[in-house]
Design a protein around this motif. Structure first.
Motif, PDB file in Angstrom:
ATOM      1  N   SER A 337      24.407  -6.788 -41.911  1.00 24.20           N
ATOM      2  CA  SER A 337      23.222  -7.396 -41.309  1.00 24.20           C
ATOM      3  C   SER A 337      21.997  -7.215 -42.205  1.00 24.20           C
ATOM      4  CB  SER A 337      22.949  -6.794 -39.931  1.00 24.20           C
ATOM      5  OG  SER A 337      22.798  -5.390 -40.009  1.00 24.20           O
ATOM      6  N   VAL A 338      22.010  -6.208 -43.052  1.00 24.40           N
ATOM      7  CA  VAL A 338      20.964  -5.974 -44.048  1.00 24.40           C
ATOM      8  C   VAL A 338      21.645  -5.696 -45.372  1.00 24.40           C
ATOM      9  CG1 VAL A 338      18.993  -4.547 -44.728  1.00 24.40           C
ATOM     10  CG2 VAL A 338      19.447  -4.973 -42.292  1.00 24.40           C
ATOM     11  N   ARG A 339      21.141  -6.267 -46.448  1.00 22.16           N
ATOM     12  CA  ARG A 339      21.725  -6.068 -47.771  1.00 22.16           C
ATOM     13  C   ARG A 339      20.701  -6.481 -48.828  1.00 22.16           C
ATOM     14  NH1 ARG A 339      23.029 -11.217 -49.408  1.00 22.16           N
ATOM     15  NH2 ARG A 339      23.480 -12.733 -47.756  1.00 22.16           N
ATOM     16  N   PRO A 340      20.914  -6.113 -50.086  1.00 24.00           N
ATOM     17  CA  PRO A 340      20.028  -6.587 -51.149  1.00 24.00           C
ATOM     18  C   PRO A 340      20.013  -8.116 -51.224  1.00 24.00           C
ATOM     19  CG  PRO A 340      21.393  -4.780 -51.928  1.00 24.00           C
ATOM     20  CD  PRO A 340      21.935  -5.174 -50.587  1.00 24.00           C
ATOM     21  N   GLU A 341      18.881  -8.653 -51.655  1.00 25.41           N
ATOM     22  CA  GLU A 341      18.714 -10.109 -51.727  1.00 25.41           C
ATOM     23  C   GLU A 341      18.495 -10.540 -53.171  1.00 25.41           C
ATOM     24  OE1 GLU A 341      19.096 -12.096 -49.240  1.00 25.41           O
ATOM     25  OE2 GLU A 341      19.156 -10.618 -47.607  1.00 25.41           O
ATOM     26  N   TRP A 342      19.045 -11.714 -53.510  1.00 27.51           N
ATOM     27  CA  TRP A 342      18.907 -12.244 -54.862  1.00 27.51           C
ATOM     28  C   TRP A 342      17.441 -12.540 -55.183  1.00 27.51           C
ATOM     29  CZ3 TRP A 342      22.293 -12.394 -58.709  1.00 27.51           C
ATOM     30  CH2 TRP A 342      23.658 -12.331 -58.427  1.00 27.51           C
ATOM     31  N   ARG A 343      17.022 -12.125 -56.389  1.00 28.46           N
ATOM     32  CA  ARG A 343      15.680 -12.442 -56.873  1.00 28.46           C
ATOM     33  C   ARG A 343      15.621 -12.190 -58.378  1.00 28.46           C
ATOM     34  NH1 ARG A 343      11.118  -9.787 -53.452  1.00 28.46           N
ATOM     35  NH2 ARG A 343      12.084 -11.198 -51.946  1.00 28.46           N
ATOM     36  N   HIS A 344      15.201 -13.168 -59.135  1.00 27.16           N
ATOM     37  CA  HIS A 344      14.945 -13.019 -60.572  1.00 27.16           C
ATOM     38  C   HIS A 344      16.162 -12.455 -61.316  1.00 27.16           C
ATOM     39  CE1 HIS A 344      10.883 -13.912 -59.446  1.00 27.16           C
ATOM     40  NE2 HIS A 344      10.696 -12.763 -58.838  1.00 27.16           N
ATOM     41  N   GLY A 345      17.325 -13.053 -61.087  1.00 26.55           N
ATOM     42  CA  GLY A 345      18.517 -12.634 -61.818  1.00 26.55           C
ATOM     43  C   GLY A 345      19.056 -11.272 -61.417  1.00 26.55           C
ATOM     44  N   GLY A 346      18.648 -10.801 -60.261  1.00 29.55           N
ATOM     45  CA  GLY A 346      19.118  -9.502 -59.793  1.00 29.55           C
ATOM     46  C   GLY A 346      18.925  -9.385 -58.308  1.00 29.55           C
ATOM     47  N   TRP A 347      18.855  -8.154 -57.833  1.00 32.17           N
ATOM     48  CA  TRP A 347      18.705  -7.911 -56.409  1.00 32.17           C
ATOM     49  C   TRP A 347      17.440  -7.136 -56.116  1.00 32.17           C
ATOM     50  CZ3 TRP A 347      24.386  -6.099 -55.355  1.00 32.17           C
ATOM     51  CH2 TRP A 347      25.185  -7.225 -55.101  1.00 32.17           C
ATOM     52  N   SER A 348      16.767  -7.533 -55.070  1.00 33.01           N
ATOM     53  CA  SER A 348      15.661  -6.783 -54.505  1.00 33.01           C
ATOM     54  C   SER A 348      16.224  -5.918 -53.381  1.00 33.01           C
ATOM     55  CB  SER A 348      14.602  -7.751 -53.965  1.00 33.01           C
ATOM     56  OG  SER A 348      13.556  -7.045 -53.343  1.00 33.01           O
ATOM     57  N   ASP A 360      26.800  -4.457 -39.354  1.00 30.48           N
ATOM     58  CA  ASP A 360      26.525  -4.800 -37.963  1.00 30.48           C
ATOM     59  C   ASP A 360      27.734  -4.378 -37.124  1.00 30.48           C
ATOM     60  OD1 ASP A 360      25.825  -5.877 -35.553  1.00 30.48           O
ATOM     61  OD2 ASP A 360      25.297  -7.858 -36.337  1.00 30.48           O
ATOM     62  N   TRP A 361      27.778  -3.081 -36.821  1.00 31.26           N
ATOM     63  CA  TRP A 361      28.953  -2.537 -36.142  1.00 31.26           C
ATOM     64  C   TRP A 361      29.174  -3.183 -34.767  1.00 31.26           C
ATOM     65  CZ3 TRP A 361      32.344  -0.389 -38.997  1.00 31.26           C
ATOM     66  CH2 TRP A 361      31.994   0.420 -40.073  1.00 31.26           C
ATOM     67  N   ASP A 362      28.099  -3.442 -34.030  1.00 31.92           N
ATOM     68  CA  ASP A 362      28.245  -4.033 -32.700  1.00 31.92           C
ATOM     69  C   ASP A 362      28.912  -5.399 -32.777  1.00 31.92           C
ATOM     70  OD1 ASP A 362      27.078  -1.849 -31.511  1.00 31.92           O
ATOM     71  OD2 ASP A 362      25.065  -2.742 -31.419  1.00 31.92           O
ATOM     72  N   TYR A 363      28.484  -6.195 -33.757  1.00 30.73           N
ATOM     73  CA  TYR A 363      29.093  -7.520 -33.895  1.00 30.73           C
ATOM     74  C   TYR A 363      30.572  -7.409 -34.201  1.00 30.73           C
ATOM     75  CZ  TYR A 363      30.770 -11.752 -36.081  1.00 30.73           C
ATOM     76  OH  TYR A 363      31.547 -12.830 -36.407  1.00 30.73           O
ATOM     77  N   TRP A 364      30.925  -6.568 -35.154  1.00 32.72           N
ATOM     78  CA  TRP A 364      32.326  -6.479 -35.569  1.00 32.72           C
ATOM     79  C   TRP A 364      33.206  -5.923 -34.468  1.00 32.72           C
ATOM     80  CZ3 TRP A 364      34.312  -9.012 -39.494  1.00 32.72           C
ATOM     81  CH2 TRP A 364      33.422  -9.521 -40.447  1.00 32.72           C
ATOM     82  N   ALA A 365      32.639  -5.052 -33.627  1.00 27.14           N
ATOM     83  CA  ALA A 365      33.408  -4.561 -32.477  1.00 27.14           C
ATOM     84  C   ALA A 365      33.590  -5.668 -31.437  1.00 27.14           C
ATOM     85  CB  ALA A 365      32.692  -3.351 -31.858  1.00 27.14           C
ATOM     86  N   ARG A 366      32.504  -6.387 -31.122  1.00 29.48           N
ATOM     87  CA  ARG A 366      32.596  -7.471 -30.138  1.00 29.48           C
ATOM     88  C   ARG A 366      33.559  -8.558 -30.594  1.00 29.48           C
ATOM     89  NH1 ARG A 366      27.009  -7.282 -30.392  1.00 29.48           N
ATOM     90  NH2 ARG A 366      26.980  -9.365 -31.358  1.00 29.48           N
ATOM     91  N   ALA A 367      33.559  -8.827 -31.904  1.00 24.91           N
ATOM     92  CA  ALA A 367      34.410  -9.887 -32.445  1.00 24.91           C
ATOM     93  C   ALA A 367      35.861  -9.446 -32.608  1.00 24.91           C
ATOM     94  CB  ALA A 367      33.858 -10.350 -33.793  1.00 24.91           C
ATOM     95  N   GLY A 368      36.146  -8.183 -32.314  1.00 25.13           N
ATOM     96  CA  GLY A 368      37.518  -7.689 -32.436  1.00 25.13           C
ATOM     97  C   GLY A 368      37.995  -7.590 -33.864  1.00 25.13           C
ATOM     98  N   LYS A 369      37.074  -7.360 -34.788  1.00 24.97           N
ATOM     99  CA  LYS A 369      37.417  -7.349 -36.201  1.00 24.97           C
ATOM    100  C   LYS A 369      37.587  -5.936 -36.765  1.00 24.97           C
ATOM    101  CE  LYS A 369      37.034 -11.853 -36.528  1.00 24.97           C
ATOM    102  NZ  LYS A 369      38.227 -12.723 -36.721  1.00 24.97           N
ATOM    103  N   ILE A 370      37.527  -4.930 -35.917  1.00 28.32           N
ATOM    104  CA  ILE A 370      37.809  -3.558 -36.367  1.00 28.32           C
ATOM    105  C   ILE A 370      39.304  -3.311 -36.165  1.00 28.32           C
ATOM    106  CG2 ILE A 370      37.407  -1.116 -35.934  1.00 28.32           C
ATOM    107  CD1 ILE A 370      34.549  -1.842 -35.155  1.00 28.32           C
ATOM    108  N   THR A 371      40.015  -3.156 -37.261  1.00 25.47           N
ATOM    109  CA  THR A 371      41.471  -3.053 -37.177  1.00 25.47           C
ATOM    110  C   THR A 371      41.965  -1.626 -36.941  1.00 25.47           C
ATOM    111  OG1 THR A 371      41.736  -2.789 -39.576  1.00 25.47           O
ATOM    112  CG2 THR A 371      41.715  -5.037 -38.706  1.00 25.47           C
TER     113      THR A 371
END
Length: 390
Positions: A337-348, A360-371
């Motif tokens: 849900s939060v990560r570095p963003e592209w800017r000027h040939g790199g990441w901010s 986003d642990w809540d999303y992945w749990a709700r979506a049943g994607k935690i194996t």
């Protein structure tokens, strides 16, 4: 300013969570492995007595090492400063070896401890570690040996659009058996990049020294910036031979699990060091290699889980880059849900406590994607007792 050395860690709960793999953006193959159709992420979470959590990617298939070495110390080692805790963790794996999965897992736990310490301090991890900038350079990576020319062009254009100044492609197709085709593909990519963007190649250890040197002679006009792991990473004699004859810089380090191997690589002639933060025995060991590269005039970069790696690379000089393996890592971005963003040939890097990502642990749990999810606390785990199995 407090550092991690001042910290007391009372770990009350440890959790390993495995997320459902996501499809690779492009099925991806290198010299000896693939095609990779999916790629996944498992995370270790360390929770202290105040409910603050530190996280890091982890090898989820090695829970035996966690349970026999690390967890008994983490869950029963409260009240001791970081230096003593790390010392106990480090020496618990002596018989498992400092050059394999146990050492990598030590580094993964150490990364999670640093994440926890930075969150406690309310500071981004890179700032907690002394970085004075919030931006890191990226080099584009991909160019699978299975790519069509059209797929190569699409990927190169993606990175050119992001403003990167270096691109690395895979060679050594079909276990190193098609060097002429490799050379043709390199010439094609050079034509796409133009003269101002660096081009590097990665052999994934498959060649002999003489094969690597013949290839470099064949592609001399392509102005290759470095050749990565052209020979077996454990073959020091072959590494020395290829370094002695190579007209371009030779890169090694991804396969190493301890900083103590890097002086040997430098002595063999390696001039581009590439430790992976979550595959070497701790944040301090990664930093030792960073400083070693600077003292010896060697190039320095790191890959692995790039979004995490960026939090450490901000502590390195501006010329040092994070590898972004597009066909795999781009698909993993949906985990966060939060990560570095592209800017000027790199990441901010985001202004958040700890490492520069949030799952986003809540999303992945709700979506049943935690194996799979496994939790340990002190009641589940006896205190550490050294055990030797011969």
């Amino acid at each position: 300013m407090n550092t991690i050395n001042d910290q007391i860690f009372n770990i009350t709960r440890v959790k390993v969570t495995v997320l459902e793999p996501v499809p690779a953006v492009t099925p991806f193959q290198d010299a000896t492995m693939g095609p990779f159709l999916t790629f996944g992420l498992a995370v270790i979470s360390l929770e202290d007595e105040h409910g603050i959590v530190g996280e890091a990617p982890v090898f989820s298939s090695y829970t035996n090492i966690l349970e026999s070495c690390f967890l008994p110390i983490l869950l029963h080692g409260g009240g001791i400063p970081y230096e003593e805790l790390y010392h106990k963790l480090y020496w618990s794996i002596r018989n498992e070896g400092f050059r394999g999965a146990a050492a990598a897992m030590l580094g993964q736990i150490d990364f999670a401890l640093h994440d926890l310490a930075a969150r406690r301090a309310g500071r981004p991890l890179h700032r907690y570690l002394g970085a004075e900038k919030d931006h890191v350079k990226i080099y584009g990576s991909g160019g699978g040996t299975n790519y069509t020319y059209a797929q190569l062009e699409t990927e190169v254009n993606y990175f050119l659009g992001k403003g990167v100044d270096c691109y690395k492609m895979k060679i050594g197709k079909d276990f190193g058996g098609r060097p002429q085709e490799d050379a043709e593909r390199v010439r094609f990519v050079r034509s796409l990049l133009g003269p101002d963007v660096q081009l590097a190649v990665d052999v994934n250890q498959v060649w002999q020294a003489d094969q690597a040197l013949r290839f470099l002679e064949e592609t001399a006009a392509c102005n290759i910036a470095w050749i990565e792991e052209p020979v077996h990473s454990a073959g020091m004699e072959h590494i020395h031979r290829v370094c002695a004859g190579s007209p371009v810089k030779v890169a090694f380090g991804e396969s190493e699990r301890t900083s103590r191997m890097f002086p040997t690589l430098l002595k063999a002639g390696v001039r581009h060091l590439q430790p992976v933060p979550t595959q070497i025995g701790g944040v301090r060991e990664w930093a030792e290699v960073r400083d070693m590269a600077m003292r010896n005039g060697a190039d320095f970069s790191s890959g692995g889980y790039s979004l995490y790696t960026a939090g450490l690379m901000a502590t390195a000089p501006d010329s040092c880059r994070v590898e972004y393996l597009y066909p795999i890592m781009s698909g993993l971005e949906k985990y966060f849900s939060v990560r570095p963003e592209w800017r000027h040939g790199g990441w901010s890097l985001p202004d958040i406590e700890g490492s520069p990502v949030r799952i986003d642990w809540d999303y992945w749990a709700r979506a049943g994607k935690i194996t799979r999810s496994v939790i340990w606390d002190a009641a589940d785990m006896a205190a550490y007792r050294p055990n030797v199995i011969l």
